[in-house]
Scaffold this motif. Sequence first.
Motif, PDB file in Angstrom:
ATOM      1  N   ARG A 141      -6.355  -0.629-131.282  1.00  0.00           N
ATOM      2  CA  ARG A 141      -7.616  -1.147-131.331  1.00  0.00           C
ATOM      3  C   ARG A 141      -8.372  -0.663-130.161  1.00  0.00           C
ATOM      4  O   ARG A 141      -7.999  -0.559-129.009  1.00  0.00           O
ATOM      5  N   GLY A 142      -9.626  -0.667-130.255  1.00  0.00           N
ATOM      6  CA  GLY A 142     -10.573  -0.414-129.303  1.00  0.00           C
ATOM      7  C   GLY A 142     -10.821   1.202-128.862  1.00  0.00           C
ATOM      8  O   GLY A 142     -10.557   1.811-129.641  1.00  0.00           O
ATOM      9  N   ASP A 143     -10.877   1.293-127.678  1.00  0.00           N
ATOM     10  CA  ASP A 143     -10.941   2.860-126.987  1.00  0.00           C
ATOM     11  C   ASP A 143     -10.353   2.928-125.569  1.00  0.00           C
ATOM     12  O   ASP A 143      -9.624   1.904-125.250  1.00  0.00           O
ATOM     13  N   PHE A 144      -9.978   4.162-125.244  1.00  0.00           N
ATOM     14  CA  PHE A 144      -9.312   4.520-124.151  1.00  0.00           C
ATOM     15  C   PHE A 144      -9.941   5.471-123.344  1.00  0.00           C
ATOM     16  O   PHE A 144     -10.314   6.457-124.056  1.00  0.00           O
ATOM     17  N   ASP A 145      -9.692   5.240-122.039  1.00  0.00           N
ATOM     18  CA  ASP A 145     -10.069   6.288-121.165  1.00  0.00           C
ATOM     19  C   ASP A 145      -9.324   7.402-120.952  1.00  0.00           C
ATOM     20  O   ASP A 145      -9.733   8.504-120.799  1.00  0.00           O
ATOM     21  N   ALA A 146      -7.975   7.161-121.089  1.00  0.00           N
ATOM     22  CA  ALA A 146      -7.050   8.254-120.644  1.00  0.00           C
ATOM     23  C   ALA A 146      -5.608   7.714-121.317  1.00  0.00           C
ATOM     24  O   ALA A 146      -5.311   6.661-121.550  1.00  0.00           O
ATOM     25  N   ILE A 147      -4.734   8.773-121.694  1.00  0.00           N
ATOM     26  CA  ILE A 147      -3.495   8.285-122.074  1.00  0.00           C
ATOM     27  C   ILE A 147      -2.398   9.007-121.220  1.00  0.00           C
ATOM     28  O   ILE A 147      -2.529  10.193-120.801  1.00  0.00           O
ATOM     29  N   PHE A 148      -1.477   8.311-121.037  1.00  0.00           N
ATOM     30  CA  PHE A 148      -0.552   8.760-120.060  1.00  0.00           C
ATOM     31  C   PHE A 148       1.071   8.438-121.081  1.00  0.00           C
ATOM     32  O   PHE A 148       1.426   7.585-121.508  1.00  0.00           O
ATOM     33  N   VAL A 149       1.694   9.653-120.912  1.00  0.00           N
ATOM     34  CA  VAL A 149       2.855   9.703-121.790  1.00  0.00           C
ATOM     35  C   VAL A 149       4.092   9.812-120.687  1.00  0.00           C
ATOM     36  O   VAL A 149       4.243  10.739-119.900  1.00  0.00           O
ATOM     37  N   PHE A 150       5.301   9.158-121.163  1.00  0.00           N
ATOM     38  CA  PHE A 150       6.313   9.077-120.378  1.00  0.00           C
ATOM     39  C   PHE A 150       7.469   9.748-121.203  1.00  0.00           C
ATOM     40  O   PHE A 150       7.943   9.378-122.070  1.00  0.00           O
ATOM     41  N   GLU A 151       7.654  11.155-120.545  1.00  0.00           N
ATOM     42  CA  GLU A 151       8.634  12.009-121.230  1.00  0.00           C
ATOM     43  C   GLU A 151       9.831  12.040-120.606  1.00  0.00           C
ATOM     44  O   GLU A 151      10.219  13.051-120.120  1.00  0.00           O
ATOM     45  N   ALA A 194      -3.429  10.321-130.782  1.00  0.00           N
ATOM     46  CA  ALA A 194      -4.208   9.414-130.204  1.00  0.00           C
ATOM     47  C   ALA A 194      -5.153   9.816-129.470  1.00  0.00           C
ATOM     48  O   ALA A 194      -6.464   9.582-129.386  1.00  0.00           O
ATOM     49  N   SER A 195      -4.790  11.014-129.024  1.00  0.00           N
ATOM     50  CA  SER A 195      -5.745  11.740-128.032  1.00  0.00           C
ATOM     51  C   SER A 195      -6.996  12.138-128.689  1.00  0.00           C
ATOM     52  O   SER A 195      -8.302  12.104-128.460  1.00  0.00           O
ATOM     53  N   ARG A 196      -6.739  12.777-129.891  1.00  0.00           N
ATOM     54  CA  ARG A 196      -7.728  13.133-130.903  1.00  0.00           C
ATOM     55  C   ARG A 196      -8.397  12.209-131.329  1.00  0.00           C
ATOM     56  O   ARG A 196      -9.748  12.090-131.648  1.00  0.00           O
ATOM     57  N   ARG A 197      -7.901  11.136-131.719  1.00  0.00           N
ATOM     58  CA  ARG A 197      -8.642   9.765-132.537  1.00  0.00           C
ATOM     59  C   ARG A 197      -9.620   9.252-131.332  1.00  0.00           C
ATOM     60  O   ARG A 197     -10.807   8.868-131.756  1.00  0.00           O
ATOM     61  N   PHE A 198      -9.159   9.099-130.029  1.00  0.00           N
ATOM     62  CA  PHE A 198     -10.083   8.463-128.973  1.00  0.00           C
ATOM     63  C   PHE A 198     -10.811   9.191-128.097  1.00  0.00           C
ATOM     64  O   PHE A 198     -11.464   8.981-127.037  1.00  0.00           O
ATOM     65  N   ARG A 199     -10.460  10.581-128.576  1.00  0.00           N
ATOM     66  CA  ARG A 199     -11.269  11.499-127.516  1.00  0.00           C
ATOM     67  C   ARG A 199     -10.922  11.437-126.002  1.00  0.00           C
ATOM     68  O   ARG A 199     -11.721  11.255-125.391  1.00  0.00           O
ATOM     69  N   ALA A 200      -9.631  11.016-125.734  1.00  0.00           N
ATOM     70  CA  ALA A 200      -9.012  10.657-124.224  1.00  0.00           C
ATOM     71  C   ALA A 200      -8.381  11.848-123.927  1.00  0.00           C
ATOM     72  O   ALA A 200      -7.252  12.259-124.621  1.00  0.00           O
ATOM     73  N   PRO A 201      -8.285  12.088-122.577  1.00  0.00           N
ATOM     74  CA  PRO A 201      -7.389  12.979-121.820  1.00  0.00           C
ATOM     75  C   PRO A 201      -5.994  12.684-121.795  1.00  0.00           C
ATOM     76  O   PRO A 201      -5.656  11.374-121.803  1.00  0.00           O
ATOM     77  N   VAL A 202      -4.948  13.513-122.005  1.00  0.00           N
ATOM     78  CA  VAL A 202      -3.590  13.150-121.649  1.00  0.00           C
ATOM     79  C   VAL A 202      -2.930  13.970-120.482  1.00  0.00           C
ATOM     80  O   VAL A 202      -3.126  14.979-120.302  1.00  0.00           O
ATOM     81  N   LEU A 203      -2.285  12.800-119.844  1.00  0.00           N
ATOM     82  CA  LEU A 203      -1.428  13.197-118.692  1.00  0.00           C
ATOM     83  C   LEU A 203       0.005  12.932-119.167  1.00  0.00           C
ATOM     84  O   LEU A 203       0.297  11.964-119.628  1.00  0.00           O
ATOM     85  N   PHE A 204       0.841  13.963-119.231  1.00  0.00           N
ATOM     86  CA  PHE A 204       2.233  14.031-119.772  1.00  0.00           C
ATOM     87  C   PHE A 204       3.167  14.118-118.460  1.00  0.00           C
ATOM     88  O   PHE A 204       3.135  15.277-117.897  1.00  0.00           O
ATOM     89  N   TRP A 205       4.049  13.232-118.416  1.00  0.00           N
ATOM     90  CA  TRP A 205       4.824  13.215-117.313  1.00  0.00           C
ATOM     91  C   TRP A 205       6.297  13.586-117.706  1.00  0.00           C
ATOM     92  O   TRP A 205       6.969  12.838-118.366  1.00  0.00           O
ATOM     93  N   VAL A 206       6.711  14.766-117.410  1.00  0.00           N
ATOM     94  CA  VAL A 206       7.870  15.534-117.616  1.00  0.00           C
ATOM     95  C   VAL A 206       9.000  15.163-116.796  1.00  0.00           C
ATOM     96  O   VAL A 206       9.137  15.315-115.528  1.00  0.00           O
TER      97      VAL A 206
END
Length: 410
Positions: free
Chosen positions: A100-110, A123-135
């Motif tokens: 619910r709501g909106d998000f400024d950014a998305i952080f992925v724990f990989e 989620a990035s496409r739905r909320f138009r939020a950039p993704v930071l992906f931690w490998v």
Amino acid sequence: MKLLVVSQYFAPENFRINDLVAGMVARGHQVTVLTGQPNYPQGQFFTGYGWHGPRDETLCGAEVVRVPLMPRGAGGGLRLMLNYLSFVVTGIWGALFRLRGDFDAIFVFEVSPVTVGIPAMVASRRFRAPVLFWVLDLWPESLEATGAIRHRGALALVGHGVRWIYQRCARVLVASQAFMPSVVEFGTHPADVRYFPNWVEGDYRAEADCELPALPAGFLVIFAGNLGAAQDLPAVLRAAAATRDLTDVHWVFAGDGRMAGWAREEVIRLSLRDRVHFLGQLPSAKMPALFARAAALLVSLRPEPIFAKTVPGKVQSYMASGRPMLAMLDGEGARLVNEAGCGLACAGGDSEALAAHVRALRGMDEVQREAMGRAGRAYADAHFDRDRLFDQLIGWIDEVVREQACSKTN
């Protein structure tokens, strides 16, 4: 800032993402976590969790949105695949209908699996939020190294999936500098890669006030963490057998994993029950007290090219504990130990060299061992400080949020 964290694993499972979320909340950010029902490492749902929930709760100061998934069971190949794929399906559903709501950014724990990135992209496409992906685990390399997938066509297909994920990330963060060439090879622009190592969790400068399981007296070589195929337990136990003449040397394992049962049986077969001890999984709060009892802290990885690029998360905590390290691994992990001067390192799989290092460390006086411990702590303070790394991460998140805002206005 409103931050969405996507992770297949979260509290009460013991993963570093728990500490990161708590750190972001403490800095005033609003954090929501999309995750599964906890079942790692036992392979069964934790008490109080299951197919029917809980669906929502508050942990580490964050709103936690849980989706169902197939528990990993004993960790066999088919069951693991179902565990991974089930989170992809239910995670997509959660990204579309549960958040619910909106998000400024998305952080992925990989940590494995890399497929955690698929719900994050939805989620990035739905909320138009950039993704930071931690490998923290390189795919498809780690699949090939552990033998999880051997078919070249299947590995190529996984590689295409990895490329699809990386190319849609605003930033790809790597836990080891040696990961950088691989993430660039799989489609990340070099300018979008950042080095984000594991940090030191907790306070290792003083022993925690907690009760530990009974420990033997003597020179304790302590291994903490996952007991899996990557940790090369056969080589470790060969080294333990090679030091059986040192009656005061005891090998202590604190952890659990796919190879734990095999290791216990192997100890019986090798007649090492009086020298090798298994404590099982211990809470992270007990680790400072446990490490303080160690004469040496052991880290090991199999001699595979992928593992030469990997720095196990325990390395930072070992350094911060101020105890000497014994390292049986290649590449980046060995480089850090040698650069810090905090212990003795040998090649991955070299059980004879590990046994020799145990003898050498045991033969040193306490002043020499304490000097190694101090060197490790100083290195951890300089390179793996929690607050500094968290502030750096917030700076990167702000950076991609600004870029996203500019792209929306243009």
